[in-house]
Scaffold this motif. Structure first.
Motif, PDB file in Angstrom:
ATOM      1  N   VAL A 287      -0.758   4.653 -13.059  1.00 36.62           N
ATOM      2  CA  VAL A 287      -2.139   4.400 -13.445  1.00 36.62           C
ATOM      3  C   VAL A 287      -2.674   3.214 -12.646  1.00 36.62           C
ATOM      4  O   VAL A 287      -1.917   2.325 -12.251  1.00 36.62           O
ATOM      5  CB  VAL A 287      -2.262   4.124 -14.962  1.00 36.62           C
ATOM      6  CG1 VAL A 287      -1.554   2.835 -15.335  1.00 36.62           C
ATOM      7  CG2 VAL A 287      -3.727   4.078 -15.403  1.00 36.62           C
ATOM      8  N   ILE A 288      -4.004   3.216 -12.418  1.00 34.63           N
ATOM      9  CA  ILE A 288      -4.677   2.117 -11.748  1.00 34.63           C
ATOM     10  C   ILE A 288      -5.643   1.475 -12.742  1.00 34.63           C
ATOM     11  O   ILE A 288      -6.501   2.163 -13.315  1.00 34.63           O
ATOM     12  CB  ILE A 288      -5.470   2.593 -10.511  1.00 34.63           C
ATOM     13  CG1 ILE A 288      -4.573   3.395  -9.567  1.00 34.63           C
ATOM     14  CG2 ILE A 288      -6.109   1.410  -9.799  1.00 34.63           C
ATOM     15  CD1 ILE A 288      -3.456   2.621  -8.948  1.00 34.63           C
TER      16      ILE A 288
ATOM     17  N   ALA B 287      -8.158  -4.300  -8.527  1.00 36.23           N
ATOM     18  CA  ALA B 287      -7.415  -3.062  -8.808  1.00 36.23           C
ATOM     19  C   ALA B 287      -5.938  -3.403  -8.882  1.00 36.23           C
ATOM     20  O   ALA B 287      -5.399  -4.099  -8.007  1.00 36.23           O
ATOM     21  CB  ALA B 287      -7.670  -2.012  -7.724  1.00 36.23           C
ATOM     22  N   VAL B 288      -5.281  -2.925  -9.940  1.00 41.52           N
ATOM     23  CA  VAL B 288      -3.861  -3.177 -10.144  1.00 41.52           C
ATOM     24  C   VAL B 288      -3.181  -1.835 -10.386  1.00 41.52           C
ATOM     25  O   VAL B 288      -3.580  -1.078 -11.278  1.00 41.52           O
ATOM     26  CB  VAL B 288      -3.608  -4.122 -11.332  1.00 41.52           C
ATOM     27  CG1 VAL B 288      -2.116  -4.361 -11.510  1.00 41.52           C
ATOM     28  CG2 VAL B 288      -4.328  -5.447 -11.124  1.00 41.52           C
ATOM     29  N   ALA B 289      -2.175  -1.520  -9.563  1.00 42.66           N
ATOM     30  CA  ALA B 289      -1.435  -0.264  -9.706  1.00 42.66           C
ATOM     31  C   ALA B 289      -0.168  -0.516 -10.518  1.00 42.66           C
ATOM     32  O   ALA B 289       0.617  -1.424 -10.197  1.00 42.66           O
ATOM     33  CB  ALA B 289      -1.083   0.303  -8.329  1.00 42.66           C
ATOM     34  N   LEU B 290       0.028   0.294 -11.577  1.00 45.93           N
ATOM     35  CA  LEU B 290       1.162   0.115 -12.489  1.00 45.93           C
ATOM     36  C   LEU B 290       2.057   1.348 -12.478  1.00 45.93           C
ATOM     37  O   LEU B 290       1.569   2.490 -12.439  1.00 45.93           O
ATOM     38  CB  LEU B 290       0.657  -0.135 -13.906  1.00 45.93           C
ATOM     39  CG  LEU B 290      -0.196  -1.399 -14.107  1.00 45.93           C
ATOM     40  CD1 LEU B 290      -0.853  -1.371 -15.477  1.00 45.93           C
ATOM     41  CD2 LEU B 290       0.651  -2.646 -13.950  1.00 45.93           C
ATOM     42  N   ARG B 291       3.341   1.089 -12.534  1.00 46.38           N
ATOM     43  CA  ARG B 291       4.328   2.168 -12.646  1.00 46.38           C
ATOM     44  C   ARG B 291       5.211   1.880 -13.855  1.00 46.38           C
ATOM     45  O   ARG B 291       5.630   0.736 -14.074  1.00 46.38           O
ATOM     46  CB  ARG B 291       5.195   2.218 -11.374  1.00 46.38           C
ATOM     47  CG  ARG B 291       6.206   3.382 -11.382  1.00 46.38           C
ATOM     48  CD  ARG B 291       7.265   3.185 -10.330  1.00 46.38           C
ATOM     49  NE  ARG B 291       8.152   2.071 -10.668  1.00 46.38           N
ATOM     50  CZ  ARG B 291       8.538   1.138  -9.816  1.00 46.38           C
ATOM     51  NH1 ARG B 291       8.090   1.124  -8.577  1.00 46.38           N
ATOM     52  NH2 ARG B 291       9.362   0.155 -10.214  1.00 46.38           N
TER      53      ARG B 291
ATOM     54  N   MET C 206       0.818  -1.208   0.000  1.00 43.68           N
ATOM     55  CA  MET C 206       0.000   0.000   0.000  1.00 43.68           C
ATOM     56  C   MET C 206       0.853   1.261   0.000  1.00 43.68           C
ATOM     57  O   MET C 206       0.458   2.298  -0.530  1.00 43.68           O
ATOM     58  CB  MET C 206      -0.937  -0.009   1.209  1.00 43.68           C
ATOM     59  CG  MET C 206      -2.031  -1.066   1.131  1.00 43.68           C
ATOM     60  SD  MET C 206      -3.078  -0.847  -0.334  1.00 43.68           S
ATOM     61  CE  MET C 206      -4.055  -2.362  -0.278  1.00 43.68           C
ATOM     62  N   GLN C 207       2.046   1.174   0.589  1.00 43.39           N
ATOM     63  CA  GLN C 207       2.946   2.330   0.591  1.00 43.39           C
ATOM     64  C   GLN C 207       3.493   2.633  -0.796  1.00 43.39           C
ATOM     65  O   GLN C 207       3.978   3.741  -1.052  1.00 43.39           O
ATOM     66  CB  GLN C 207       4.096   2.078   1.571  1.00 43.39           C
ATOM     67  CG  GLN C 207       3.671   2.076   3.031  1.00 43.39           C
ATOM     68  CD  GLN C 207       4.792   1.669   3.967  1.00 43.39           C
ATOM     69  OE1 GLN C 207       5.865   1.221   3.525  1.00 43.39           O
ATOM     70  NE2 GLN C 207       4.574   1.825   5.260  1.00 43.39           N
ATOM     71  N   GLN C 208       3.434   1.640  -1.698  1.00 42.67           N
ATOM     72  CA  GLN C 208       3.937   1.843  -3.059  1.00 42.67           C
ATOM     73  C   GLN C 208       2.879   2.402  -4.012  1.00 42.67           C
ATOM     74  O   GLN C 208       3.209   2.808  -5.136  1.00 42.67           O
ATOM     75  CB  GLN C 208       4.453   0.514  -3.629  1.00 42.67           C
ATOM     76  CG  GLN C 208       5.663  -0.042  -2.894  1.00 42.67           C
ATOM     77  CD  GLN C 208       6.223  -1.273  -3.559  1.00 42.67           C
ATOM     78  OE1 GLN C 208       7.421  -1.374  -3.804  1.00 42.67           O
ATOM     79  NE2 GLN C 208       5.370  -2.238  -3.880  1.00 42.67           N
ATOM     80  N   VAL C 209       1.604   2.403  -3.595  1.00 43.47           N
ATOM     81  CA  VAL C 209       0.532   2.868  -4.488  1.00 43.47           C
ATOM     82  C   VAL C 209       0.755   4.308  -4.951  1.00 43.47           C
ATOM     83  O   VAL C 209       0.569   4.619  -6.148  1.00 43.47           O
ATOM     84  CB  VAL C 209      -0.834   2.704  -3.800  1.00 43.47           C
ATOM     85  CG1 VAL C 209      -1.945   3.326  -4.657  1.00 43.47           C
ATOM     86  CG2 VAL C 209      -1.133   1.229  -3.553  1.00 43.47           C
TER      87      VAL C 209
END
Length: 359
Positions: free
Chosen positions: A263-264, A272-276, A255-258
Motif C-alpha cells: 500500500v502507498i 508518499a510512503v510505500a509500506l510492505r 525505487m526498485q523496492q516500490v
C-alpha cells in the motif's frame, strides 16, 4: 636525482596532475625512427614515377633551347611556376609523410595533450646554474651515450654495406645512366632500411628507459600519499560529488523496492510512503520507500503502474516520512491506524480475487 624517500607508485591523481603540467614521458627516438622509415618507404614507392617525371621535365625544357630565341618576363614567370610545381610534386608527398609520421609518433605517446605550463616563462629556464645542472645531469650523460651508440651503429652499417658493394662499382663504367642511378638508389635504400631497423631497436629501448625514468621521477613518499588522501577527503567539491552519487544510488535502490509494497500512504502528492507487510516474516509493516515532492510523484507513478493500492492520509504520510527510515518497521503508535489500512487493502485484494474467480 629522485628523492630516496619516494618509494611508492604514483596515484592516478598524481599522474593526472603531472599530465596537466605537461610532464609526459615520450621518446623522441620513436618519432625520429617512424619519420625516417616513413620517408624512405614513400621515396622507394615514388622513385620510379619521380624519375620518369624528372626525365620528361628536363627533356621538355632542354627542347625549349632550340626554339626559344629570347626570354620574356612572361616566359620566365611560366618557367618559375613549372619549377615550383615540379618541386611540390616531388617533395610534397615526402613532406606530408614526414609531418604525418611525426604527428602520429607523438600522438601515440602523448595523446596530443597540450599544457600551458610548458610555455609559461620560468626563471629556471634561463638560469645559468640550472643550465649547468642539466648539462651535467644523469639524463645528459644517458643522451650522450645514446648519441655515441647511434653514430657508431650508423658508421658500422655504412662501412659494411659500402664494403659489400664496392666490387660492383667497376661494373658501372659499362652501364647506362638509368642502370647506374637504379643501382645506386637500390643500395641506398638497402642501407637506409638497415639503419631504420637499427634505430627502431634503439628507439624501443629508449622508450623503455624513458618510461622507467618517468615512473621513477613521479614516485611518491608515504607522506605524499597521506597528504593527497587528506586533500581529497577534505575537498568540499569531492565530498559533494560523493554524497550526490550515494544519494542517487540509494534513491535508485529505493525505487526498485516500490513494486514490492502492499500500500502507498500519500498526502496527496507532496508525501508518499510505500509500506510492505508480510504477516509470516514481518512483525510490523516495513517502509520500503518514501519521498517528498518529485520523489513522491515517482513513487505514486510506479505504484499506479503496478496497481498498488493507495490511500490519502495527510498526518500519517507526513509522520511516517519524518520518523521512519527506509527498510525499518513503523513505530507501535501507528499500529492501529495501519491495521485499518491493511484491513482495507486485504479486503480489496479478496474482492479482486473473487471477481477473477467468478470470471
Amino acid at each position: 636525482m629522485p628523492d630516496s624517500s619516494k618509494t611508492e607508485k604514483a596515484t592516478p591523481k598524481k599522474r593526472q596532475d603531472e599530465r596537466k603540467k605537461g610532464n609526459i614521458f615520450q621518446s623522441t627516438d620513436i618519432v625520429s625512427a617512424i619519420s625516417l622509415l616513413s620517408i624512405f618507404l614513400i621515396l622507394r614507392m615514388s622513385l620510379p614515377n619521380a624519375y620518369e617525371f624528372m626525365q620528361q621535365f628536363i627533356t621538355r625544357y632542354f627542347s625549349y633551347t632550340s626554339s626559344m630565341d629570347s626570354l620574356s618576363q612572361a616566359s620566365v614567370i611560366d618557367i618559375a611556376k613549372d619549377c615550383i610545381g615540379a618541386i611540390l610534386t616531388l617533395a610534397g608527398p615526402v613532406m606530408l609523410t614526414s609531418i604525418t609520421a611525426a604527428i602520429i609518433g607523438t600522438a601515440l605517446q602523448t595523446k596530443l595533450k597540450f599544457s600551458k605550463e610548458k610555455i609559461k616563462f620560468k626563471f629556471s629556464n634561463i638560469s645559468p646554474l640550472q643550465g649547468m645542472k642539466r648539462i651535467f645531469s644523469i639524463r645528459s650523460i644517458v643522451e650522450l651515450i645514446k648519441s655515441v651508440v647511434k653514430i657508431s651503429i650508423m658508421i658500422y652499417l655504412l662501412y659494411t654495406s659500402l664494403l659489400s658493394i664496392s666490387h660492383d662499382f667497376t661494373k658501372m663504367m659499362y652501364a647506362d645512366v638509368y642502370q647506374g642511378v637504379l643501382f645506386i638508389l637500390e643500395n641506398i635504400m638497402s642501407i637506409v632500411l638497415k639503419l631504420c631497423a637499427a634505430f627502431i631497436v634503439i628507439s624501443a629501448l629508449d622508450y623503455l628507459y624513458q618510461w622507467w625514468e618517468y615512473e621513477r621521477n613521479i614516485r611518491m613518499s608515504k607522506q605524499d600519499l597521506k597528504e593527497e588522501y587528506k586533500q581529497m577527503e577534505g575537498d568540499p567539491h569531492v565530498k559533494g560529488q560523493q554524497r550526490e552519487r550515494r544519494r542517487k544510488m540509494s534513491m535508485q535502490r529505493m525505487m526498485q523496492q516500490v513494486p514490492t509494497a502492499d500500500v502507498i500512504v500519500r498526502n496527496p502528492t507532496h508525501f508518499a510512503v510505500a509500506l510492505r507487510y508480510d504477516i509470516e516474516n514481518d512483525a510490523a509493516p516495513i517502509v520500503v520507500a518514501k519521498g517528498q515532492d518529485y520523489s513522491a510523484l515517482r513513487i505514486i507513478a510506479i505504484a499506479e503502474k503496478h496497481n498498488i493500492p493507495m490511500t490519502e492520509n495527510k498526518p500519517l504520510a507526513q509522520a511516517l516520512y519524518r520518523e521512519v527510515e527506509v527498510n525499518r518497521p513503523i513505530p507501535a503508535e501507528y499500529y492501529v491506524v495501519l491495521a485499518e489500512i491493511m484491513a482495507w487493502v486485504y479486503s480489496m485484494k479478496r474482492g479482486s480475487a473473487d471477481i477473477e474467480g467468478s470470471k
